[in-house]
Design a protein around this motif. Sequence first.
Motif, short mmCIF file in Angstrom:
data_model
loop_
_atom_site.label_atom_id
_atom_site.label_comp_id
_atom_site.label_asym_id
_atom_site.label_seq_id
_atom_site.Cartn_x
_atom_site.Cartn_y
_atom_site.Cartn_z
N GLN A 1 -6.82 -3.41 1.78
CA GLN A 1 -5.98 -3.99 2.82
C GLN A 1 -5.31 -2.82 3.54
O GLN A 1 -4.65 -2.00 2.91
N ILE A 2 -5.51 -2.77 4.86
CA ILE A 2 -4.88 -1.74 5.67
C ILE A 2 -3.95 -2.45 6.65
O ILE A 2 -4.40 -3.32 7.40
N VAL A 3 -2.68 -2.11 6.61
CA VAL A 3 -1.70 -2.72 7.49
C VAL A 3 -1.34 -1.71 8.57
O VAL A 3 -0.92 -0.59 8.27
N ALA B 1 -5.58 -0.78 -2.24
CA ALA B 1 -6.90 -1.13 -2.77
C ALA B 1 -6.84 -2.52 -3.41
O ALA B 1 -6.06 -2.74 -4.34
N LEU B 2 -7.66 -3.44 -2.91
CA LEU B 2 -7.74 -4.77 -3.49
C LEU B 2 -8.67 -4.77 -4.70
O LEU B 2 -8.59 -5.64 -5.56
N GLU B 3 -9.55 -3.80 -4.72
CA GLU B 3 -10.45 -3.53 -5.85
C GLU B 3 -10.71 -2.03 -5.79
O GLU B 3 -10.29 -1.38 -4.83
N ALA C 1 -7.61 3.50 -7.08
CA ALA C 1 -7.74 2.47 -8.10
C ALA C 1 -7.22 1.14 -7.57
O ALA C 1 -6.32 1.11 -6.72
N ALA C 2 -7.76 0.05 -8.08
CA ALA C 2 -7.32 -1.29 -7.67
C ALA C 2 -5.82 -1.41 -7.86
O ALA C 2 -5.27 -0.99 -8.89
N HIS D 1 -5.32 -5.93 7.95
CA HIS D 1 -6.77 -5.85 8.11
C HIS D 1 -7.37 -5.69 6.72
O HIS D 1 -6.81 -4.98 5.88
N GLU D 2 -8.52 -6.32 6.48
CA GLU D 2 -9.23 -6.14 5.23
C GLU D 2 -10.55 -5.44 5.54
O GLU D 2 -11.28 -5.88 6.43
N VAL D 3 -10.80 -4.33 4.86
CA VAL D 3 -12.03 -3.58 5.11
C VAL D 3 -12.93 -3.58 3.88
O VAL D 3 -12.46 -3.53 2.75
#
Length: 112
Positions: free
Chosen positions: A69-71, A97-99, A45-46, A77-79
């Motif tokens: 966003q994966i750090v 999860a950004l969304e 979920a966002a 990193h944004e996927v």
Amino acid sequence: MELIKNVKHGEEFSLRNLVQLEPGRVNSLTLSQTPGCKITVFAIAAGEGMSSHAAAGDAMVTCLEGKAQIVIDDIVHEVSPGQTIVIPANAPHSVKALEPYKMLLVVVKPQE
């Protein structure tokens, strides 16, 4: 013995439809788990995610839906859908999860 479980063999399916998004939750479905490889589909979920951790093997993440966003080792990193990133074994990493986000995770471990 089926090495890949929780799906029908010999039939087409959509990975992103295997797990459902639920507000405030991280849902997962394991498709395979052997000593050398684990395959899991996640629905996040966002705003939710996984705090920093490390895995004993290389982890390949493929975005199926949404954005996250994966750090990895403090590098952000944004996927987005269709993108894949490999997280090296033992590297600290987190996912947020950004969304609403769905991903396929494949972890490959060295043979013992």
